[in-house]
Design an enzyme around this catalytic site. Structure first.
Site, mmCIF file in Angstrom:
data_model
loop_
_atom_site.group_PDB
_atom_site.id
_atom_site.type_symbol
_atom_site.label_atom_id
_atom_site.label_comp_id
_atom_site.label_asym_id
_atom_site.label_seq_id
_atom_site.Cartn_x
_atom_site.Cartn_y
_atom_site.Cartn_z
ATOM 1 N N GLU A 102 55.926 48.284 31.738
ATOM 2 C CA GLU A 102 55.809 49.480 32.570
ATOM 3 C C GLU A 102 55.846 49.147 34.058
ATOM 4 O OE1 GLU A 102 52.663 51.474 29.471
ATOM 5 O OE2 GLU A 102 52.157 51.300 31.584
ATOM 6 N N CYS A 115 54.124 49.505 41.517
ATOM 7 C CA CYS A 115 53.202 48.665 40.750
ATOM 8 C C CYS A 115 53.992 48.038 39.608
ATOM 9 C CB CYS A 115 52.068 49.552 40.235
ATOM 10 S SG CYS A 115 50.946 48.712 39.121
ATOM 11 N N CYS A 122 49.124 41.502 27.413
ATOM 12 C CA CYS A 122 48.167 40.652 28.143
ATOM 13 C C CYS A 122 47.189 40.053 27.153
ATOM 14 C CB CYS A 122 47.411 41.484 29.185
ATOM 15 S SG CYS A 122 46.324 40.483 30.226
ATOM 16 N N CYS A 126 40.598 42.871 28.529
ATOM 17 C CA CYS A 126 39.599 43.647 29.274
ATOM 18 C C CYS A 126 39.327 44.962 28.544
ATOM 19 C CB CYS A 126 40.081 43.909 30.700
ATOM 20 S SG CYS A 126 40.498 42.389 31.568
ATOM 21 N N CYS A 129 41.088 48.462 29.414
ATOM 22 C CA CYS A 129 42.521 48.432 29.744
ATOM 23 C C CYS A 129 43.389 48.653 28.516
ATOM 24 C CB CYS A 129 42.831 47.069 30.372
ATOM 25 S SG CYS A 129 44.581 46.785 30.604
ATOM 26 N N GLY A 169 49.621 42.830 32.383
ATOM 27 C CA GLY A 169 49.494 41.383 32.494
ATOM 28 C C GLY A 169 48.590 40.939 33.631
ATOM 29 N N SER A 201 46.866 41.506 41.979
ATOM 30 C CA SER A 201 45.553 41.927 41.492
ATOM 31 C C SER A 201 45.143 41.024 40.338
ATOM 32 C CB SER A 201 45.635 43.382 41.027
ATOM 33 O OG SER A 201 44.427 43.764 40.427
ATOM 34 N N ASN A 300 39.026 55.759 33.562
ATOM 35 C CA ASN A 300 39.863 56.777 32.941
ATOM 36 C C ASN A 300 39.550 56.794 31.448
ATOM 37 O OD1 ASN A 300 41.917 58.205 31.772
ATOM 38 N ND2 ASN A 300 43.556 57.200 32.889
ATOM 39 N N CYS A 342 47.297 50.967 33.337
ATOM 40 C CA CYS A 342 48.335 50.045 32.897
ATOM 41 C C CYS A 342 48.354 49.910 31.389
ATOM 42 C CB CYS A 342 48.196 48.687 33.581
ATOM 43 S SG CYS A 342 46.928 47.622 32.934
#
Ligand code: SF4
Length: 355
Positions: A102, A115, A122, A126, A129, A169, A201, A300, A342
Site C-alpha cells: 500500500e 506514505c 511485516c 505490533c 497494526c 513494514g 518511521s 483507530n 497501514c
C-alpha cells in the site's frame, strides 16, 4: 553514485539505474550517452514510465528500449479516496511477483505527503497494526519502492513534497533498500526532494538508528514509542522485548547529537493503555533533553484489541505535555474513511481472497 543493475525477466530494469548508470547502459546498447540523461529526466523528473511517451527519443531508439529494457512500475489494483479536497488517497499495488503493498497520498494545505511501504507485510507484530496480521513475505527492493512513488507521482496534479516511510513494514529492517530509495528520491539530478522532506518511521532498532546517525544529513526520524513504560510497551510492540526504551533513547540521542535533527516521537493513544496525564508525565521524563516534537494519534479501532480513546483523555494528555513545555501536535486521523492505517487495505484484500 549508486549503480545497482538487476534483470527483470530478460529485460534490464531501468529503475535500478541512476543517471550515470543509464548513460552507461545506453552506451552498452551502442547508443549515445546523452540518451541516458534524457531517459533519466523522463523517469525521475517527469515521472514518465512508457518509452512511447519519451518523445525526444527517436522511434528506433524507443523500439530498441522496448525490446531490451523495462520500467516496471507496479500495477494499481485498487484506489480508495477519502472525502473532501484534503482527503487521503490509498493505493493498493501489485508487485511483479503478485505480492501487494500500500501507498497513501495525504494532501494538506502546504504539502503533499506520500506514505510508502518498505516491506511486503511485516514481522514485527505490533498489536495495533493491520500489517502485523499479514506477517512478513519479503523486503521490497529500492526499485519497487521507487516504482510506487512514480506510479502515484505520474498520475496526480501537483508535486509530492514529502515522503514518509510509514506504510507497510519496518523501514529499519530493510535499511539498505530504504536508503537506496532515499538516495534516488533526494538526487538533485533526479526527483530532487529535499533531504529534510524524507522521513523514516521506526518502532525502534537501536543499532540501525545509530547507523542513520553516522550518515551526513540523514532522513528524519519518527520513533513510535507506544508507551513510556517498558512493561506496557512489550505488550504493544513485541520488538520492545529485544530493545529497551533506554537503549532506544541512547541511540536517538546519538542521532540527535550527530545530525542536529529534531526527532518526532509518535504516541498512538488507546483507551486505558497510555491515555492518562500520568502517562504524559512519564513520556516527558523519558524524553528528557532529547530534541523532540510529539505527535499524538488516536488509536483507530479498526485494528487490534484496543479501544479508541475519549477526546477528553487525548486532550488531557496533550495539555499535560504542553504544560511540561513539550511541543505537541494532535494529529487528526486523516484517511480513516479509506482504511488508512497501514496494512488495512491489503488485509481486507487478503481476507477477500481467502473467502
Ligand atoms: S507498526 Fe510498523 S513495525 Fe509494527 S507491525 Fe505495523 S508495519 Fe510492522
Amino acid at each position: 553514485m549508486y549503480f545497482f543493475e538487476m534483470e527483470t525477466n530478460t529485460k534490464t530494469n531501468l529503475l535500478t539505474l541512476d543517471r550515470q548508470g543509464l548513460e552507461d547502459y545506453l552506451e552498452s546498447l551502442g547508443e549515445k550517452r546523452f540518451h541516458g540523461r534524457q531517459i533519466h529526466a523522463w523517469i525521475h523528473r517527469r515521472h514518465v514510465t512508457e518509452f512511447e511517451q519519451m518523445t525526444d527519443l527517436s522511434k528506433s531508439l524507443r523500439a530498441t528500449l522496448q525490446e531490451h529494457a523495462d520500467i516496471p512500475v507496479p500495477r494499481v489494483v485498487e484506489v480508495a479516496s477519502g472525502d473532501g479536497p484534503e482527503g487521503a488517497t490509498k493505493y493498493l499495488f501489485e508487485l511483479a511477483d503478485g505480492n501487494r503493498v500500500e501507498t497513501v497520498l495525504i494532501p494538506s494545505d502546504d504539502r503533499m505527503t506520500l506514505c510508502v511501504s518498505s516491506q511486503v507485510g511485516c514481522a514485527f507484530g505490533c498489536k495495533f497494526c493491520a500489517t502485523a496480521m499479514l506477517g512478513l513475505s519479503r523486503n521490497m527492493t529500492a526499485d519497487e519502492i521507487l516504482g510506487t512513488y512514480l506510479a502515484v507521482a505520474g498520475g496526480i496534479e501537483g508535486r509530492i513534497s514529502n515522503v514518509v516511510f510509514m506504510g507497510m513494514g519496518e523501514p529499519l529492517a530493510n535499511t539498505g533498500e530504504v536508503l537506496k530509495t532515499w538516495n534516488m528520491l533526494t538526487d538533485p539530478d533526479g526527483i530532487g526532494l529535499s533531504k529534510r522532506k524524507v522521513t523514516i518511521s521506526t518502532v525502534g532498532i537501536p543499532s540501525r538508528i545509530r547507523e542513520l546517525a553516522d550518515i551526513p544529513n540523514p532522513p528524519k526520524l519518527v520513533f513510535s514509542i507506544g508507551s513510556p513504560y517498558d512493561e506496557v510497551r512489550r505488550r504493544l510492540l513485541p520488538v520492545a522485548g529485544r530493545f529497551s526504551l533506554e537503549e532506544n533513547r541512547q541511540a536517538l540521542k546519538q542521532y540527535a547529537d550527530n545530525t542536529r535533527h529534531r526527532i518526532t516521537i509518535a504516541l498512538l493513544i488507546a483507551e486505558g493503555m497510555n491515555d492518562s496525564p500520568a502517562d504524559a508525565r512519564a513520556l516527558h521524563k523519558w524524553i528528557g533533553d532529547l530534541p523532540t516534537k510529539i505527535n499524538l494519534l488516536r488509536y483507530n479501532e479498526a485494528t487490534g484489541d484496543f479501544k479508541r480513546p475519549s477526546e477528553d483523555a487525548v486532550e488531557a494528555v496533550a495539555a499535560e505535555l504542553v504544560r511540561l513545555g513539550r511541543t505537541v501536535v494532535l494529529r487528526t486521523s486523516r484517511g480513516r474513511d479509506v482504511a488508512a492505517a497501514c496494512g488495512q487495505l491489503a488485509a481486507r484484500q487478503l481476507k477477500g481472497t481467502e473467502q
